[in-house]
Write a protein that holds these residues in place. Structure first.
Motif, PDB file in Angstrom:
ATOM      1  N   SER A 179      11.833   1.091  -5.210  1.00 18.78           N
ATOM      2  CA  SER A 179      11.989   2.090  -6.367  1.00 18.78           C
ATOM      3  C   SER A 179      11.316   1.435  -7.594  1.00 18.78           C
ATOM      4  O   SER A 179      11.034   2.232  -8.486  1.00 18.78           O
ATOM      5  CB  SER A 179      13.394   2.801  -6.697  1.00 18.78           C
ATOM      6  OG  SER A 179      14.335   1.770  -7.046  1.00 18.78           O
ATOM      7  N   MET A 180      11.321   0.127  -7.930  1.00 14.93           N
ATOM      8  CA  MET A 180      11.007  -0.275  -9.115  1.00 14.93           C
ATOM      9  C   MET A 180       9.528  -0.421  -8.912  1.00 14.93           C
ATOM     10  O   MET A 180       8.790  -0.399 -10.034  1.00 14.93           O
ATOM     11  CB  MET A 180      11.445  -2.067  -9.211  1.00 14.93           C
ATOM     12  CG  MET A 180      12.912  -2.032  -9.651  1.00 14.93           C
ATOM     13  SD  MET A 180      13.450  -3.680  -9.792  1.00 14.93           S
ATOM     14  CE  MET A 180      12.735  -4.489 -11.068  1.00 14.93           C
ATOM     15  N   GLY A 181       8.888  -0.387  -7.839  1.00 15.27           N
ATOM     16  CA  GLY A 181       7.474  -0.335  -7.476  1.00 15.27           C
ATOM     17  C   GLY A 181       6.814  -1.168  -6.322  1.00 15.27           C
ATOM     18  O   GLY A 181       5.665  -1.202  -6.088  1.00 15.27           O
ATOM     19  N   ALA A 182       7.790  -2.002  -5.685  1.00 24.10           N
ATOM     20  CA  ALA A 182       7.085  -2.640  -4.494  1.00 24.10           C
ATOM     21  C   ALA A 182       6.749  -1.784  -3.273  1.00 24.10           C
ATOM     22  O   ALA A 182       7.053  -0.449  -3.557  1.00 24.10           O
ATOM     23  CB  ALA A 182       8.384  -3.541  -4.220  1.00 24.10           C
ATOM     24  N   ASP A 183       5.467  -2.152  -2.728  1.00 23.57           N
ATOM     25  CA  ASP A 183       5.005  -1.296  -1.732  1.00 23.57           C
ATOM     26  C   ASP A 183       5.679  -1.065  -0.405  1.00 23.57           C
ATOM     27  O   ASP A 183       5.651   0.255   0.113  1.00 23.57           O
ATOM     28  CB  ASP A 183       3.703  -1.768  -1.444  1.00 23.57           C
ATOM     29  CG  ASP A 183       2.833  -2.004  -2.751  1.00 23.57           C
ATOM     30  OD1 ASP A 183       2.475  -0.806  -3.377  1.00 23.57           O
ATOM     31  OD2 ASP A 183       2.331  -3.103  -3.253  1.00 23.57           O
TER      32      ASP A 183
END
Lengths: 319, 261
Positions: free
Chosen positions: B77-81
């Protein structure tokens, strides 16, 4: 009696106190053999002080690569010596470098790794203080030669005569594809003060110190006692003191004879890094501060009154 | 465009009661709240900063029981894929070296990785050695305890912070980096990020999927063994005085009595 290898921590040709502690602990298990990894000429400078703490042998692994690359030359040296000497155990200091060296060595040798021991007995069973000092554990390696990192300050160093016979160790050339090159070193600027993990007295300041300028009060008391200066995470996060001096779970763990906490509330984050100190003195305005629960001597009061007075009293006694 | 792997770990919250199980001295996972280890958030943040500047992909790798999913979701949710989650009952009670072996095998599953980023030391085990062991097992350079990371093409430069001061390091990719707590301030997941994370792929693997024999991992096969564990008798509070203008002198008297000065 089997050898016990001790990786020597040294800087500028001086052996660090933690190495004397490790040599002392090694004598309980077998014959302490010091391992010096460094630039050419290092062993000649440190040999005598190692002999003074009972080192029967000094393995000398010197090369330019030894100081040109991070961690791996020490692992290479220890692995080479283990292969020829079959020691009873390998001891390193539980510092940032030491923990990494011991971890890699154990992985390479396929032997048991014991981290951050606060005590070790003749059988190689270690005591560890985990979860911020809340739990005491005894453990041992069940496979191979135990590789143990020992917390600085946890063993009282005792002098002993050792022959300190030098033995050269061939260091393999370092493969730059597998190791990080050291391009520069900027040693910690702590003036003449001892390093945090080496000091027998530590004086730390917390949020209660209030500003970077006011840390002066902490430093003056530290200097009167010949102590290292530490800081709580709250003080570091507020920008009062540099991060390298942070004592606590995410900073340095210290175990000095005397720890003086000034304006530190004593959150678990901080206690985790200092509660194995032998004697704890706390000064805090807040009578409810949790630091008082673990302090051997507590003063409820203003640190700006109490610390300068203590500094003066110490100076007087030193006369 | 770097292909980055970030290691995350779910840990018992430092601020809740942490203890070991009485039966076998493994972590009592029920006694404490479980959280994504704070230092891992900084590892994820550093990976995202590199991706934002240079492109590439960020894969989260975690070894832990099923509920480690929460930590993985937070990183996503922080942005990792995407994520790889190694979960296997056989891993229970594994020690540092066994865990590092499993991590190395899991990293190997991420095709063509350039950079592995981890926290420098977990708040529970505090071995402070897993990134270094991982570098040993993967046969790549370790640039650990970073307070600053710079990537220029395939050249990686790191400022390492330790008790000794600052050491500047340089190596070529692929490499292992661990970050310290002064590296950055991790972002909070946005609402959009939290929603998007639910759709991101999480591959769940067993040790067998990694080609590791279950007989090499777990409590019974560990190379170290805990003989006993006991809560430390709490330090008892000693003397306490209230400063009445003589607090400093009182401390001095105490220290003299204890032969400390």
């Amino acid at each position: 009696m089997a050898e016990v290898l001790v990786l020597v921590d040294h800087v500028d040709g001086e052996v660090k106190k933690v190495t004397f502690e490790l040599l002392t602990a090694a004598r309980r298990i077998g014959e302490p053999a010091a391992v010096v990894v460094g630039a050419p000429g290092t062993a000649a400078k440190v040999r005598e002080s190692l002999a003074g703490y009972g080192a029967t042998k000094v393995y000398v692994a010197e090369s330019d690569d030894a100081v040109g690359y991070l961690v791996t030359p020490k692992v290479d040296a220890l692995a080479a010596i283990v292969a020829q000497a079959s020691p009873a155990a390998v001891l390193v200091s539980s510092t940032v470098d030491g923990k990494e060296v011991s971890g890699r060595l154990a992985a390479r040798l396929g032997t048991g790794l014991l981290v951050d021991a606060v005590d070790i007995d003749a059988e190689g069973t270690v005591t560890q203080s985990i979860f911020g000092g809340g739990v005491i554990v005894k453990s041992k390696a069940t496979k191979g030669i135990p590789v143990v990192s020992v917390r600085p300050g946890s063993v009282e160093p005792e002098q002993a005569e050792g022959a300190a016979t030098e033995q050269a160790v061939e260091l393999p050339a370092t493969d730059p594809a597998k190791s990080a090159k050291i391009t520069a070193r900027e040693p910690l600027v702590g003036g003449d003060r001892p390093a945090l993990t080496e000091a027998s007295v530590v004086v730390s300041g917390g949020r209660g110190v209030g500003s970077a300028e006011s840390f002066d009060v902490v430093e003056k008391l530290a200097d009167s006692l010949g102590a290292a200066v530490g800081a709580s995470r709250a003080a570091v996060d507020s920008g009062y003191y540099p991060h390298q001096f942070q004592v606590g779970q995410t900073g340095v763990t210290v175990s000095p004879q005397l720890y003086i906490a000034l304006g530190i509330s004593g959150a678990i984050q901080h206690r985790a890094g200092m509660q194995t100190s032998k004697t704890i003195v706390a000064v805090n305005k807040d009578a409810e501060a949790p630091i008082f629960e673990i302090a051997d001597f507590g003063v409820v009061g203003d640190l700006f009154q109490v610390a300068p007075q203590l500094t003066e009293e110490v100076a007087k006694r030193k006369g | 465009m770097p292909n980055i792997v970030v290691l995350v770990k779910q840990v018992p919250d430092t601020y809740s009661e942490r203890k070991l199980a009485e039966s076998d001295h493994t972590l009592d996972r029920d006694s404490a709240d479980a959280v994504l280890d704070e230092i891992n958030e900084r590892a994820v943040e550093e990976a995202l900063l590199l991706k934002e500047a240079q492109g590439g992909e960020v894969t989260v790798v975690s070894v832990g029981p099923d509920r480690a999913t929460d930590a993985i979701r937070k990183a996503l949710s922080m942005g990792a894929d995407k994520a790889v989650h190694v979960s296997d009952e056989a891993l229970r009670g594994s020690d540092v070296l066994q865990t590092a072996k499993v991590l190395a095998a899991a990293v190997g599953k991420v095709e063509g990785y350039d950079l592995v980023i981890a926290g420098n030391e977990a708040s529970d085990g505090q071995a402070g050695a897993v990134p270094a062991i991982l570098a040993e097992l993967l046969g790549v350079p370790q640039l650990t305890h970073a307070r600053k990371v710079e990537l220029d093409g395939t050249t990686l430069k790191v400022e390492r912070e330790s008790e000794e001061g600052i050491t500047r390091l340089e190596a070529s990719l692929p490499a292992v980096v661990s970050v310290g707590e002064k590296i950055n301030e991790p972002r909070y997941p946005s609402f959009k990020g939290i929603m998007a994370a639910k759709k991101k792929p999480v591959e769940t693997l067993t040790v067998a999927d990694l080609g590791i024999d279950a007989g090499e991992v777990g409590l019974g096969n560990a190379w170290t063994s805990v003989l006993e564990a006991a809560p430390k008798p709490p330090r008892t509070a000693g003397q306490r005085v209230t400063d009445e203008g003589d607090g400093g002198s009182k401390v001095a008297e105490y220290l003299v009595a204890q032969k400390l000065i």
